[in-house]
Structure formats: structure tokens, C-alpha cells
Design an enzyme around this catalytic site. Sequence first.
Site, PDB file in Angstrom:
ATOM      1  CG  LEU A 181      34.738  59.810  43.376  1.00  0.00           C
ATOM      2  CD1 LEU A 181      36.060  59.056  43.444  1.00  0.00           C
ATOM      3  CD2 LEU A 181      35.300  61.164  43.206  1.00  0.00           C
ATOM      4  N   GLY A 238      30.456  53.585  36.113  1.00  0.00           N
ATOM      5  CA  GLY A 238      30.901  52.789  35.031  1.00  0.00           C
ATOM      6  C   GLY A 238      30.257  51.586  34.841  1.00  0.00           C
ATOM      7  N   GLY A 239      30.720  50.218  34.112  1.00  0.00           N
ATOM      8  CA  GLY A 239      30.029  49.357  33.573  1.00  0.00           C
ATOM      9  C   GLY A 239      29.510  48.386  34.593  1.00  0.00           C
ATOM     10  CG  PHE A 240      31.345  45.711  35.943  1.00  0.00           C
ATOM     11  CD1 PHE A 240      30.731  44.951  35.497  1.00  0.00           C
ATOM     12  CD2 PHE A 240      32.613  45.957  35.697  1.00  0.00           C
ATOM     13  CE1 PHE A 240      31.085  44.129  34.605  1.00  0.00           C
ATOM     14  CE2 PHE A 240      33.170  45.381  34.746  1.00  0.00           C
ATOM     15  CZ  PHE A 240      32.376  44.293  33.849  1.00  0.00           C
ATOM     16  N   GLY A 241      29.077  49.501  38.092  1.00  0.00           N
ATOM     17  CA  GLY A 241      28.503  50.116  39.392  1.00  0.00           C
ATOM     18  C   GLY A 241      28.938  51.430  39.608  1.00  0.00           C
ATOM     19  NE  ARG A 242      24.455  54.828  41.120  1.00  0.00           N
ATOM     20  CZ  ARG A 242      24.238  55.849  40.803  1.00  0.00           C
ATOM     21  NH1 ARG A 242      24.673  57.021  41.281  1.00  0.00           N
ATOM     22  NH2 ARG A 242      23.260  55.990  39.984  1.00  0.00           N
ATOM     23  CB  VAL A 243      33.650  54.905  41.835  1.00  0.00           C
ATOM     24  CG1 VAL A 243      35.024  55.051  42.416  1.00  0.00           C
ATOM     25  CG2 VAL A 243      33.623  53.887  40.726  1.00  0.00           C
ATOM     26  CG  ASP A 293      42.677  47.919  29.214  1.00  0.00           C
ATOM     27  OD1 ASP A 293      43.069  48.313  28.016  1.00  0.00           O
ATOM     28  OD2 ASP A 293      41.486  48.260  29.829  1.00  0.00           O
TER      29      ASP A 293
END
Length: 692
Positions: free
Chosen positions: A362, A365-370, A485
Site C-alpha cells: 500500500l 513510510g519512515g519505519f517500513g512498509r504497509v 497529530d
Amino acid sequence: MATKILLQLMLVVAVAVLAVEATGAVEFTYNGFGGARLSLDGMATVTPSGLLLLTNDTNMSKGHAFHPDPVTFRRPATNDTRNITMPSFSTTFVFAIVSEFLDLSTSGFVFLIAPSKDLSTAMPQQYLGLFNRSDNGDPRNRVFAVEFDTVRNPEFADIDNNHVGVDVNSLNSTASATAGYYHDDGEEEEEFRNLSLISREPMQVWVDYDAAATEVTVTMAPVRSPRPRRPLISSKIDLSTVISDEAYLGFSSASSIVLVKHYVLGWSFSLGGTPAPPLDYRNLPKLPRIGPKPRSKALIVALPIATTAAVLAAVAAGFVLLRRRIKYAELREDWETEFGPHRFAFKDLHHATGGFKDTRLLGVGGFGRVYRGVLPSSGTEVAVKRVSHESRQGMKEFVAEVVSIGRLRHRNLVQLLGYCRRKGELLLVYDYMPNGSLDKHLHSHGGYDVRLELDWARRFHVIRGVAAGLLYMHEDWDQVVVHRDIKASNVLLDAEMNGRVGDFGLARLYDHGADPQTTHVVGTMGYLAPELVRTGKATTRSDVFAFGAFLLEVACGRRPIEEEDGVDDDDDRFVLVEWVLGHWREGAIVGAVDARLGSAFDAAEADLVLRLGLACLHPAPAARPTMRQVMHYLDGSATLPDLPETYATFNTPAAMEIYKPKFFDSWSTWRSTTSTATSGAAMSDIALSGGR
């Protein structure tokens, strides 16, 4: 003589029949439903064993089952048709709720008396297939019901997530109590014992109406237990003003994302003042087996032999099994026992995402994949966020999400369904939001037509949903949850375009009445309250400030702060709040509404949203409304006060002294020191919607 006796007997029988007809007595008993002529619709069905199954494995659907013939509740007590009475009635039934998870359910069911069997306009989920948003509470419904609900819905003022309620034309119960019964062991004071509605165990319920006393009682107990003398609920209700002259009896239920099956094993009813006929427990159908079959004696004897053979086979295939174990290895720590929601096996998530194939990706991002996945056991669509374990900030985000969103339950919050940990990575499993983030639609990412996808009515509906979610977080949950946020990219849209607050990676919790602790400043430029930048304390008031920026963004279709390419001068930045204030001071605030909408918007609602946004963005925290006040303004139950003519914001000397030097003049330094935190804020948006 014989003829005379025969005529006398016939006369007695005729009088008895007339007496039954005059009193309107009705009675039926179902010891199982095999061969019954029930009127079924939706998911409802009768299993081959005779169980009435109201819900199956279909998501977001409903099921109804009615006694086939209507019951006449009123008829003349004498030849005088003006004297029409409402009789007493009694019913009893045995039911069981079987959830896919032992400690989680998303729907209940109701016993109801309604003027019609047509419930086609009713909604699933929390509406239990009985009402919808517009007719809930309408006295024209003429519906009496007893609900057995396994979810606490603040919308209906539910007392908890395991309660019984008496409903009249509405799912806002007139009387309710935690599910249970009063055990009579001969002591002076009866002991109350809780019953878990989702225990998968059958329970019996008795519902009685005393017409003379105009009183409804509801009693329940484990099946085969004696009926308790003291009812669970006793409520004064005159059902003669509710139930129509002719009505139908039955059951209604609905499904959601968690698979729950609602069974009715037996049912009896009596109209006219006599108790409902007792059920024959010996003839009631048995529930399907849950879990493994019990071991037989032969199996106990053979088990050691089979174990030895299995060990030898394991040694022979050790290399293969070792590789498989490494592939699906997981980690568990002590804190997970206390805070963790439902834990998924890595193997199941691996299969759900097709081995985390790129075709299921999908976003990144900054920490990995989705990845998008489908759970093999239920067929539920989910979003699986794969976070790097080596990242310290990634672990911090993971713990915050598990502790907070894993326990929150609200229709306008993205639900964290579970998680998994293994060496080198963390995995979070969320509801899949098919319509992605509001940001994508609002700012036309991916070729969306804003006029079609986000007309004014949908924008206002999303605003109300986000406000309801924040009110639940700030005031209605066990602790105060500060999101930190709130912005359009962290609002996700489900299949029905309902707004849901997502990404709790930066959330902080504290007890009601406690003082929030100072933390690092994290969030997104344009949404950060001035006092947060100055003190580092995130509060509900700073969330309200971000919500104000969100209101203006949704109404105007522009980001809170926009920078032109190649321009570093603060004065050349577009500040949305200043732009809206300019329209307000000119007496034409609705001129700030998204130009792409043209004239297709409600001017009164737009005026309210824009002025409310300015009120939430007030530089003084105490001058901002609470989220409860915000909901009152949006619902029209309170009038938004006029903004003061001296309203101050970023362009005043006082506000510039507090905010601008800390943000605009040192923006590049601030951005470099908080890039990790803000990238975390973007992560859940990618996880649930496939990117911005």
C-alpha cells in the site's frame, strides 16, 4: 335424553371457544426450530440440527426471524367495542452468542415486538438490524424490544459492553443492567452473579409484561438453572401506548468486522396472563462443537506411542522444520500480557499478505512498509504495518499504539485489531480503510474529483465524526488521550465515507484531572498550538487547536501553511488562518470556502465551521472551546458565541513573539531535529490508506 346431553356438551365447547377468542389467548412453543414455519430474512437461517442462526460469516449484514403469524394484542373484552384492553404476555427463550474471539464482540441481538416484519431500512453494526440513524427514537416505530448488547456505544448511552436493555422505539434503553442474575441460596440477601453474553454458553431469558401493573420484567440465568425469583430488570412501561393492535414477534441481529454468531435454541410465548410454556431442555438442539473434540480413552493410551513416533519423524525432518520455525519466529515480552490486544500469529499474517508481496504493498513510510491483506480465518480485509524493530522511535510508536488504540472502541476511530512481534520487526493489524485518507481526496492526490468525492455534505459529516472521536478520547474514555497529530492525512475514510481518526503513534495518555507531562515537541507545522511549542505540554486544548486548523483545511481545501517553491521568506508563506480572518473581518467569511465547490454548499453550515475553526485556533488555550462544546455547536444544540473584534492570531505582535520565532524563523532547524517524530506521524496514514 342422549341428544339433550350431546347438545349441552356442544354448547359448553362453543362457550369455551368463544371465551378463548374473546380473551385473545395465544400460545406457542418451539423446542428447536426444525420444521418451524418461521419468517426469515437476511442472514437468518435454521440449521439442519434445528438451531435458529441469526448471523453468519457475512460482514456488515443483518438477519431477522419472526413467528409467521401476527399476534392480536387488543380486542374487545365485551360486546362493547369501546372497551378494548391490552393483555399481559410472557415469553422465554434460550440463546447463545459465539464470537470468533473469546474477549471481543461487535454486535448483539434483540427480541422484539413490531407492527411489521419489514426491517429493510434498518442498519447493521450498533443498530442491531432494528433501526437506522434517522428513525431511532421515532415514536411512530411502535416497537418494543429487549436488547442483549456486547458493545458499549456512547451514541446510545450504553452502560457497558455486556448489558441487557429494555427499548421502546429506540436503542437508547429506558432501563438497562449488566447481564447477570440474582442467585438465591437461602440467604436473606440474594447474590448477584455476572453472566458474560459472549461466553459461548447457552442462557435462558424470561420477559413478562403485567398489563394491570404496566410493568415489564426481564430475568435471565444459565440454561437449566431455576428461574431466579428476583428479576434483573423491572421497569414501569405502559405498552398499550407502544404495541400496535396486531404485531409480530421475533428476533433481530446484525454483523460487523468481528465474526459473531447468534443462536436461538428454543422459544415459547403466551398471551393472556398465563406464564410462557416451559421449554423441554432435553429436546433443544445442541450448539456446534467449539474447539477440539475431547480425547477418548483409546487416544490417551495411544498418545505416548504417537508422541514417540512424532519425535522420530521430527528428527528426520529437523532441517525443514528449523527453517520453517526461523521463518515464522515471534517475540513476546512481559508488558504485552498487560496491554496487548488480540495477538496474531506471524504465519497467519504472512499468508494474509501473500508473503508480503510487492503487489500487496500500500505504501512505504519512515519505519517500513504497509500491506493490504485478507485474514484466512475470517476473510476480513486488513492493513498490516511492518515496522523496523531496530528503530528506537519505531518501538516507542508501537508501544503507544498498542496501549492506546488497542483499547479504544469508537466508531470514529480506526480500530487496531491486533499485532505481532518477531525478531527484527513489529507488525500492527488495522481495519482496512478502502477510501484512504481525507488528505488524498481533499488535495486531489490520485486523480480524485473533489466535487464528486467531497461535496459539502460529506465534508460536514466527516467533521462531525472526527469531533465525536476526539470527544470520546478527551472525556468519555477511562483516561484522557491526547492525539498530538490531528490533521487531514490522519483522518481515514471507511467504505461509507465516514471519518475515522487514525495514527496513534504520537498519542499520550494521562488520568482525568492529572497534569500532562512535558514532552518533546512533535506534530506537524501549522497544527501545533503556540503553548505546545513554548512549554512542550500536549493537552486536550492543543488537540482542539489542531482540530481548528483541520476545520479550516476541510472547509477551504487548502493546507494550514503552504510554502512556495524556492521561497524561504516567512512573509511569503500562505497562512490559512490569516486568510480566513481576512474574509471574516470583511464580513464575508463564506468567501473562504473551497472554490471548487462553487455555490454547492450550505452557507449556514460553512459559516459555522469557519467561525468554529477560528475559535479553536485562538492563541489563548482557555479561550478555545472543549470538544463537548464543539459537538454542541455542530449539532445545533448550542449557539457559537461571536468572535471578539480583537481576535488575535499569528499576525499580532504578541502571537508573533510566542509562535513565529519558534516556528518560522527556525523552521529548518526544528524540522531537522524532529524529522523522525513527524515521519512517524505519517506512517499510520500510509498503513491504512496506501499513501498520501
